[in-house]
Design an enzyme around this catalytic site. Structure first.
Site, PDB file in Angstrom:
ATOM      1  CG  ASP A 107      -3.072   4.873  -4.549  1.00  0.00           C
ATOM      2  OD1 ASP A 107      -2.381   4.882  -3.507  1.00  0.00           O
ATOM      3  OD2 ASP A 107      -3.056   5.787  -5.396  1.00  0.00           O
ATOM      4  CG  HIS A 146      -2.304   0.506   0.930  1.00  0.00           C
ATOM      5  ND1 HIS A 146      -2.552   1.492  -0.002  1.00  0.00           N
ATOM      6  CD2 HIS A 146      -3.511   0.174   1.440  1.00  0.00           C
ATOM      7  CE1 HIS A 146      -3.852   1.746  -0.045  1.00  0.00           C
ATOM      8  NE2 HIS A 146      -4.448   0.958   0.813  1.00  0.00           N
TER       9      HIS A 146
END
Length: 428
Positions: free
Chosen positions: A404, A400
Site C-alpha cells: 500500500d 501496488h
C-alpha cells in the site's frame, strides 16, 4: 577418425531450453579439452560450455540468438578414435552446419552496416567555381525560407555556401552544387557537421534479450508506483569518512552502499510486507525473515543483480566486502546462478551519475526496489539558519498489488530517519 557430438547439457533447475549467446570457435578450429566452446544464457546467468575432448570442429548446431532445447546437438568435433556416434549416423543426421561461422566477439551483438543512401542527381551547377565560402558566425546569408529549410534538412550550414543569385543570394542549385563537390565534409576540420547516412542493426540476443524480457514482464505484470524522498546524508557521510580514516587501511574502505543495506535491514523489521516475493500465478505472497539484498550492477553484457545474502547478519565491512566481490564477479561475467538469484529486495544506484529522480523497475518477483540518486550540496534551512548540507533523493518503486502507498511512504521515511541519525543503525 570419429565424431564426438556434444549436446546441449541439462543445466538444472528444470530448464528445458537455453539461448545460444556466443560461439568461441568456428568450423575448422582445433580445440582442446576444457576449452570453452560457447556461452549459453539461462533465465538467470551466462553458462560456459567446455569441450570434453581434443579435436577439430566440423559443424555447429546453432547460431547466436537461437533458443535450443536441452539435449539438442550443440557442436560436432572430429576426434581420434571412434568418437561417441557411429559414422553412418553422423552422415545420416548431421548437426546444422554454420558455414564459415565467424569467431564470436565478446559482445553478443550483430552489427550490419548498410550502404550509404545515394544522393540525388544534382541540378545543373551554377557558374561559380567554388560552392563554399567562409562567412562570420553572425553573418546571415541571403536565402529564401524554402532554401533555408532545404539546407537544414540536408545538414548544411548556409554560411559556408557561396550564392549564385542576385546579391549573392543562395539558391537551391547552390546547395546541390555544394553537395556534388563533396564540400559538406569540409565544413568542419573534424567532420562534426558532415552528413551521415550509415545505419546499424543490433540483434537483441543473450543478456540484452533477457533484460528486455524481464523489464517488459515486470512493467506488464506489476502495478508499479514510485515514491521519492529527500534525505540529509551529511551525518552518515561524516561517519563514513571517520570510519574510513580510522579503519580503512585494515578493514577496507566503506562506500555509502553498506550503510544503505544496513538501513534497509533495520527498517524492514517493521515492514515485513516489503521484504517479500509475490507469485502472481499462485496468488501467494512469501514474506522472508532473511534480507537478501540484490545489488543492481552494470556489466559489459548488461544489467545484472548479484545478491548479498543474509544482509541482516552482516557488519558494515562484511557487507562492503561482499558487495565488492559480487560486483567484480558480475562485471567479469563470473557470477554464478546462485549469486544472481534469490533476492528479496533490490538496491540500485548509479553513484555520481544518479541524477535527481529516477523510476526504477521492479526485479520480479520482488515487490520493492530502492533507487539511490546522487549526493549534492545544497543550502538548507535548519532552525531558522541557512546551512550547507549534503542531500540525496531515494527514488523507490513498489508493487501496488502487494504494498500500500502508506506503507511504502512510512518505510522510506524509516530509512530516512536511520540515515539522518546514523547511530540508530546500530541500536537493537
Amino acid at each position: 577418425m570419429g565424431t564426438h557430438v556434444i549436446k546441449m547439457p541439462d543445466i538444472g533447475e528444470g530448464i528445458a531450453e537455453v539461448e545460444l549467446s556466443v560461439w568461441h570457435v568456428k568450423v575448422g578450429d582445433m580445440v582442446v579439452e576444457d576449452q570453452v566452446l560457447a556461452d549459453v544464457m539461462t533465465d538467470k546467468a551466462m553458462v560456459d560450455i567446455p569441450s570434453p575432448v581434443h579435436g577439430k570442429v566440423i559443424s555447429l548446431g546453432g547460431q547466436p540468438g537461437e533458443v535450443m532445447a536441452v539435449g539438442s546437438v550443440l557442436i560436432s568435433i572430429e576426434v581420434e578414435g571412434a568418437g561417441n556416434v557411429k559414422e553412418s549416423a553422423h552422415h545420416a543426421a548431421p548437426a546444422v552446419s554454420v558455414k564459415e561461422a565467424p569467431v564470436a566477439a565478446p559482445k553478443v551483438e550483430a552489427v550490419v552496416e548498410s550502404k550509404p543512401a545515394p544522393v540525388a542527381a544534382p541540378r545543373p551547377a551554377p557558374v561559380c567555381q567554388t560552392p563554399m565560402v567562409s562567412r562570420t558566425a553572425d553573418e546571415r546569408p541571403l536565402a529564401s525560407p524554402a532554401v533555408r529549410k532545404h539546407a537544414l534538412d540536408m545538414g548544411i550550414q548556409l554560411r559556408l555556401v557561396r550564392g549564385s543569385g542576385p546579391a549573392g543570394r543562395i539558391l537551391h542549385e547552390d546547395l546541390d552544387a555544394y553537395l556534388a563537390q563533396g564540400q559538406s565534409n569540409a565544413s568542419s576540420a573534424n567532420g562534426a557537421y558532415a552528413q551521415r547516412n550509415d545505419e546499424e542493426q543490433i540483434q537483441v540476443i543473450g543478456m540484452r534479450r533477457k533484460i528486455a524480457q524481464r523489464m517488459q514482464e515486470a512493467t506488464q505484470r506489476a502495478a508499479h508506483f514510485s515514491y521519492v524522498e529527500e534525505i540529509d546524508v551529511t551525518a552518515v557521510e561524516e561517519l563514513r569518512a571517520h570510519l574510513n580514516e580510522k579503519h580503512g587501511a585494515t578493514r577496507g574502505k566503506l562506500t555509502l552502499l553498506p550503510f544503505l543495506v544496513r538501513a534497509l535491514v533495520v527498517a524492514l523489521r517493521d515492514f515485513p510486507q516489503i521484504n517479500a516475493r509475490y507469485d502472481d500465478e499462485a496468488q501467494v505472497i512469501t514474506r522472508l525473515g532473511a534480507v537478501h539484498v540484490g545489488i543492481a550492477t552494470q556489466a559489459d553484457i548488461g544489467l545484472m543483480v548479484p545478491v548479498v545474502r543474509h544482509a541482516e547478519a552482516r557488519s558494515l565491512w562484511d557487507s562492503a566486502a561482499e558487495i565488492s566481490r559480487l560486483a567484480t564477479a558480475a562485471r567479469n561475467g563470473k557470477a554464478s546462478r546462485d549469486e544472481l538469484s534469490g533476492s528479496s529486495i533490490t538496491l540500485t544506484s548509479l553513484g555520481a551519475l544518479g541524477g535527481i529522480v529516477s523510476t526504477p523497475v521492479l526485479n520480479l518477483p520482488e515487490v520493492a526496489i530502492v533507487g539511490v540518486n546522487k549526493i549534492v550540496e545544497r543550502p538548507m534551512v535548519i532552525k531558522g539558519q541557512v546551512v550547507i548540507r549534503k542531500m540525496m533523493n531515494l527514488s523507490s518503486s513498489f508493487d501496488h498489488r502487494v504494498v500500500d502507498g502508506m506503507d511504502a511512504a512510512l518505510f522510506i521515511q524509516a530509512v530516512r530517519g536511520l540515515l539522518e541519525q546514523p547511530a540508530t543503525l546500530f541500536v537493537d
